[in-house]
Design an enzyme around this catalytic site. Structure first.
Site, PDB file in Angstrom:
ATOM      1  N   ASP A 124     -26.261  75.952  43.532  1.00  0.00           N
ATOM      2  CA  ASP A 124     -27.432  76.818  43.583  1.00  0.00           C
ATOM      3  C   ASP A 124     -27.034  78.164  43.009  1.00  0.00           C
ATOM      4  O   ASP A 124     -25.855  78.461  42.921  1.00  0.00           O
ATOM      5  CB  ASP A 124     -27.804  77.055  45.059  1.00  0.00           C
ATOM      6  CG  ASP A 124     -28.830  76.057  45.524  1.00  0.00           C
ATOM      7  OD1 ASP A 124     -29.165  75.193  44.722  1.00  0.00           O
ATOM      8  OD2 ASP A 124     -29.274  76.156  46.688  1.00  0.00           O
ATOM      9  N   THR A 177     -28.889  81.391  44.043  1.00  0.00           N
ATOM     10  CA  THR A 177     -29.071  82.419  45.058  1.00  0.00           C
ATOM     11  C   THR A 177     -28.147  82.204  46.247  1.00  0.00           C
ATOM     12  O   THR A 177     -28.166  81.146  46.853  1.00  0.00           O
ATOM     13  CB  THR A 177     -30.530  82.412  45.539  1.00  0.00           C
ATOM     14  OG1 THR A 177     -31.349  82.447  44.393  1.00  0.00           O
ATOM     15  CG2 THR A 177     -30.815  83.593  46.437  1.00  0.00           C
TER      16      THR A 177
END
Length: 1204
Positions: free
Chosen positions: A453, A455
């Site tokens: 990912d 974030t």
């Protein structure tokens, strides 16, 4: 009247009433709460306030705990040390040895009248018992060591489990303040805030909810999400997952009184009586099958008969119509079952079985040859009559054979694996990796791809608004409220404060100079920080408009990529606030506030210009862009950007509600790259691991961050795709995903932007299934959201975020990153490779000893009618090489050099050519020395020969030297085994591992004591200093010989010398052997008895490896089995409650029973580790259908057990 904390001590509702209340579902639940006077009245009866929560006083908390129980389901007590000792004694090879030793002991005291016996024998007869006793003592040592290892393992994982439980916190309101408390501290009457991604820790009734959908499959087996609401279905249950929306509930049942708790209690309570019942049923089944085969009938017992004994009359009538649809169970089962065996596990199981077969063959041959030789020599050549004392000779031969078997079976292998993994797991916790499934630790070492990912993993997840575009003004610094037209400013601050989850807050830092703490959704915190920066207190706006005044909430999800909240306007009508990804909100806007706050029509050209001049530049700076917009619905005359309404609009018609919005502002939120990430990614790339970024963010933002991290390197040939384009490329004309199309995309893909969780899952599955690369990819995935669950489960290793991750993501993962940091993943890779190497080191050492000991015993038996290595001596060697060496070699610390080589991948051989070269080379050296000593050693060293001695003769120096030399060579070879990649310096790092050198010195001292003082017990005779030096000289020779072997170029060796090549899927047959359902009543597929004996002989391999990862409960084989009558009614009521909401079309199956299917013994613990399940049996003739309830997900932590 007694009072507690100023209120009456007696509650307005009893525990029993609350339990009954929670058994209702849907409309029934609404009606039932109505009978108590509604939800607010229920809160009053529990002396709690829907807005203020409990007072939080100690006296009140204690009283509630005493009345309604605490939120803890007591775990099963751990196994006692004695139980573990008893289990270790179940090992077949040890049992054979014990029996043989006892027979030997008995015979040594048996003195038949033997007229011909020479007087000399009397001397030795009274030493005859020593060997039998010594073997028994050796067995006891082995058993105690094994039990102790299991015991410490169990303790370690219980500690790990309690840590995981302790980390599970939940938001409740106490004294008007929202606070995070540990799940175990939740009380009846607490007001809990529930939000997307939560795993509910207790039962409760909703006070207020927004668009709430819950996944109750862990209780009902229904995979559809259930819509919850105060007027639809207000009951929310422990163990279920919130998949969408948010809300507030009053807790009505905790711990053993909650729905999940009731089931666990039923399962636990039934266990003891079940065990007896299972045994009884097995006996009956065996009798039945014997009778049938005697009467000439088919011995196949029909399945229809199997469940018969379980059915108690009381269950039949009550359970009708509560059938679980079979189709729904498949989804649950699939979700519940963890991945198939890990790569290493598969290869080790196959290797262990092969070594076992080879060892047993040689052991049997040894016994046969010894007995035949003895018989021919005694009865044919010497023509002696049979005497009872000869029984002793035969037992001795049997003992030698069994000892060969003990040495051949590498029971130290699972121990090494377990120790190595357990040691790594403990150390990895310090590196912020909380390992939930043990084998993930080793799989990580083979990872070839990481899909991460953006974030929070690559970035700091501390978001701040750094740019804004309001009323045609682009500000690169925070504007003040005076810079913005007043009416627009009010709309923006109101829109952000109301239209964000009330669980998102900004708290002041702990110390004066600290940054404020962001709680909840970080993007919302950035927007709330923006409101604070404008000089407005968002909390005062929220206090004016509490959540229960909301008309409708459209919660954020991956499809909408936006969130909307509808509130009533003070002067009539409604206002919808919405915020979300800017390009998505822009498409829905028809108006925008222009210069000085004048309302303008938002044309297509303006839209494109805004995207080109504002949104794209922000995204290229790596900012996440969010737009805020609103829409008014008014009863009277409507302005140009308002809608006239007569009644209340249809809020379910989301498409028409969310159009013709008025855009208020666009903000750019910065989430800086973590400073340590670029270096960590460089290390991964150097280690041969490809890092890919999969994000829901805008493609420009993603590209910018990927360049900063080093995922995209200049001059590289790579692809950056958006979710839509990715789907277009991998689907054929019918819209189906094709593997060959994915294979064209993934090798070059580095960034996938605007991707949905489905895209992430598709990509992971595509890479794992791909056969493009020669070694097959092993994929690790990071995720934090509820929707990442499928991808995390599919991946070979799933990493969940400990801080930002939702409970659902943590449930699906294998390792939790407690600091959410990508660089911790690199540490996991290092530890994983270290585990693989530790096990390879141990294998290299173990196999050398195995080969030598077995060949020496076998050839010795053939050539000298006696094994040069006695039974007790072999057991000592077995103890050195198994338990002690596995401890020593499995605890080496990882070095950064591990990251300088390429990953092994799935198809890399377990035993490489270098290792095989070392094994065969060292075995050759040791065999030459031992056979040299055996046949000419007595001449060279000028000592009495030990060959051709009488069976009862005392120990000789000749054979003692052989035993001592063998142990010395083994000990020095242990130092050689520390390096497996052909390094020359085997001493390097030796003194950084105190465990290794302590064990080495301890073994050496023990060996000296055994030789000098072992006498009859160890069949040794004290050696002179001269003889000792010869033994040590031959031992040190292994180090010199090791250098010579290293000089042989590995590349020249044939590939056939490596073992364990190919994909582990080829091994599943070998492994299924170990999991055959031997004990099933249905004796249809029973293997041959020999096979069973073998598998049982390898139970040690199977069971020692099964490590109780989070929670030893499952090791207790907590199997749902037939309930006793006393439990049945309660069970039926629980189950009825679960299924009241089920579709009527499933009601036509009659005669559904609540009865548990007996599980097969060998696959029992393994299967339960994957999904512990309550199962329902349909008594449909000739077939058993077993839909499953996934109890594993009922508990707040996953009870998992991993076999390696």
């Amino acid at each position: 009247m007694a009072t507690i904390d100023g209120r009456p001590a007696k509650y307005g509702i009893s525990l029993k009433q609350l339990r009954e209340l929670m058994e209702h579902r849907g409309r029934e639940g609404v009606t039932k709460i109505g009978e108590f006077g509604g939800i607010h009245e229920l809160c009053k009866k529990l002396y709690t306030s829907p807005n203020e929560g409990l007072s939080g006083s100690k006296a009140d908390e204690e009283h509630r705990r005493d009345t309604f129980g605490s939120n803890i389901i007591p775990p099963k007590p751990p196994k006692t040390f004695l139980t573990l000792v008893w289990e270790a004694l179940q090992d077949v090879t040890l049992i054979i040895l014990e029996v043989a030793a006892l027979v030997s002991l008995g015979l040594s005291f048996y003195k038949p009248a033997d007229e011909d016996a020479p007087v000399l024998q009397e001397e030795e007869e009274h030493h005859g018992w020593i060997e039998g006793l010594a073997i028994l003592i050796s067995v006891i040592v082995v058993v105690i060591v094994t039990a102790f290892n299991d015991y410490s393992k169990e303790r370690q994982f219980r500690g790990l489990q309690s840590r995981i439980e302790g980390e599970h916190k939940f938001s409740v309101i106490r004294g008007g303040e929202v606070c995070q408390i540990s799940v175990g501290d939740i009380l009846v009457g607490d007001i809990a805030q529930i939000k997307y991604g939560d795993l509910l820790p207790a039962d409760g009734c909703l006070i207020q909810s927004n668009d709430l959908k819950v996944d109750e499959s862990s209780l009902t087996g229904e995979s559809d999400h259930v819509k919850k609401g105060t007027d639809v279905d207000p009951m929310v249950l422990s163990g279920t997952h919130v998949m969408e929306g948010s809300g507030k509930m009053v807790v009505t049942a905790v711990g053993v009184n909650s729905q999940a708790g009731i089931i666990f209690t039923l399962l636990g309570a039934a266990v003891d009586e079940q065990e007896a019942e299972i045994k009884k049923m097995k006996k009956e089944a065996k009798k039945a099958s014997k009778q049938k085969s005697l009467t000439g009938e088919s011995s196949h017992i029909k399945n229809t008969q199997a469940p018969q004994p379980i059915i108690s009359e009381g269950t039949k009538s009550e359970s009708d119509g509560n059938h679980i649809p079979q189709s729904s169970s498949s989804a649950v089962t699939e979700a519940g079952h963890k991945k198939e065996k890990s790569v290493l596990q598969a290869k080790l199981t196959k290797l262990a079985i092969q070594i076992g077969y080879a060892g047993s063959t040689i052991a049997v041959l040894t016994v046969i040859i010894l007995i035949i030789q003895f018989c021919i020599k005694t009865f044919v050549i010497d023509d002696k009559p049979w005497k009872n004392t000869y029984a002793n000779n035969l037992v001795k031969h049997l003992i030698i054979g069994v000892t060969v078997l003990v040495v051949a079976v590498p029971e130290g292998l699972p121990l090494a694996v377990t120790l190595s993994l357990a040691y790594s797991v403990k150390k990895m916790m310090k590196d912020n990796n909380l390992v939930r499934h043990l084998d993930a630790c080793e799989t990580m070492g083979n990872a070839t791809a990481i899909c991460s990912d953006k974030t929070g993993t690559l970035t700091t997840n501390r978001m701040t608004v750094v740019q804004s575009y309001i009323c045609e003004k682009l500000c690169k610094v925070l504007p003040t409220l005076t810079d913005i037209p007043q009416h627009v400013g009010n709309l923006i601050t109101m829109g952000i404060s109301v239209n964000s989850a009330y669980t998102s807050n900004i708290m002041p830092g702990q110390n004066a100079g600290d940054l404020p703490i962001q709680v909840g959704n970080k993007t919302e915190c950035a927007l709330l920080g923006f409101v604070q920066g404008l000089g407005v207190k968002y909390q005062s706006i929220r206090d004016e408009i509490p959540e229960d005044k909301f008309t409708r909430v459209y919660t954020f999800n991956s499809v909408r990529k936006s969130m909307g909240t509808v509130i009533r306007r003070p002067n009539g009508g409604f206002r919808l606030y919405t915020k979300g990804a800017s390009e998505i909100i822009m498409k829905k806007c028809a108006f925008i506030y222009g210069h000085e706050g004048t309302l303008e029509t938002f044309t297509k050209d303006m839209q494109e210009r805004l995207i080109r001049e504002v949104i794209e530049p922000m995204a290229c700076d790596g900012l996440r862009t969010i737009s805020v917009a609103y829409r008014d619905f008014v009863p009277g005359k409507a302005a140009v950007n308002e809608v006239h309404i007569d009644g209340e609009p249809n809020w379910d018609d989301e498409e028409n509600i969310m159009t013709n919005l008025t855009c208020l502002c666009v903000v750019g939120i910065e989430d800086p790259v973590r400073p340590e990430v670029p270096d960590a990614i460089r290390k991964c790339q150097r280690a041969g691991i490809t890092v890919r970024m999969v994000t829901g963010d805008n493609i420009n933002t993603a590209r910018s961050i990927a360049s900063k991290c080093g995922i995209l390197r200049p001059n590289d040939d790579f692809l950056i795709l958006e979710g839509k384009e990715f789907n277009r490329r991998i689907r054929d004309s019918n819209g189906d995903i094709q593997q060959h199309l994915i294979d064209k995309v993934w090798p070059k893909l580095r960034v996938l932007a605007r991707s949905s969780p489905t895209d992430k899952y598709t990509l992971v599955k595509g890479i794992i299934d791909s056969t493009v690369s020669e070694n097959r990819e092993v994929v690790a995935v990071t995720g934090d959201g509820t929707n990442d669950g499928p991808a995390l489960k599919k991946a070979d290793v799933g990493f969940a975020m400990g801080i930002a991750g939702t409970d659902v993501a943590k449930e699906a993962s294998d390792i939790i990153l407690t600091d959410d940091n990508f660089s911790s993943i690199v540490k996991a890779v290092m530890w994983g490779r270290n585990v693989y190497d530790s096990i390879a080191k141990f294998l290299q050492f173990q196999l050398t000893v195995n080969v030598v000991a077995v060949i020496v015993a076998f050839i010795g038996a053939c050539a000298v009618q006696d094994s040069p290595l006695k039974a007790v001596q072999m057991l000592w060697v077995n103890l050195i090489m198994d338990t002690l060496a596995s401890l020593a070699l499995a605890t080496e610390l990882p070095t950064p050099d591990l990251l300088l080589r390429k990953p092994y991948g799935r198809t890399k051989p377990l035993i490489s050519r270098t290792m095989m070269k070392n094994i065969l080379g060292q075995a050759l050296y040791q065999l030459v020395i031992i056979f040299g000593l055996l046949f000419v050693g007595d001449l060279i060293l000028d000592i009495e020969s030990g060959r051709g001695q009488e069976l009862n003769a005392g120990p000789t120096q000749h054979f003692t030297i052989i035993f001592n030399t063998f142990v010395m060579m083994t000990l020095f070879n242990e130092i050689n085994a520390r390096k497996i990649h052909g390094q020359r310096n085997v001493i390097e790092g030796l003194f950084t591992n105190p465990i290794f050198y302590t064990i080495w010195i301890f073994t050496m001292i023990s060996q000296v004591l055994i030789i000098q003082y072992g006498k009859m017990a160890f069949s040794t005779k004290a050696l002179t200093l001269d003889q000792w030096l010869w033994c040590i000289f031959f031992g040190i020779g292994t180090l010199v010989w090791g250098q010579l072997i290293t000089s042989v170029p590995t590349r020249k060796l044939p590939k056939i010398l490596s073992w364990g090549r190919g994909h582990p899927e080829e091994y599943t047959d070998a492994m299924n052997l170990g999991e055959e359902r031997f004990d099933s009543i249905d004796s249809d597929k029973k293997p041959r008895a020999g096979q069973i004996l073998w598998i049982r002989g390898l139970t040690r391999l199977q069971t020692q490896i099964s490590v109780p990862v989070i929670g030893g409960e499952l090791q207790e084989r907590l199997i749902p089995v037939p309930y006793s009558k006393s439990n049945t009614d309660q069970a039926i009521r629980v189950v009825n409650a679960f299924h009241q909401g089920l579709d009527a079309r499933y009601g036509n199956h009659t005669n559904t029973l609540l009865a548990e299917v007996l599980r097969k013994q060998n696959s029992m613990s393994r299967r339960l580790s994957e999904t512990s399940s309550i199962e329902y049996v349909d008594n449909i003739p000739d077939e058993l259908t077993i839909p499953e309830i996934d109890v594993e997900r009922l508990s707040s932590h996953s009870h998992t057990e991993t076999a390696v």
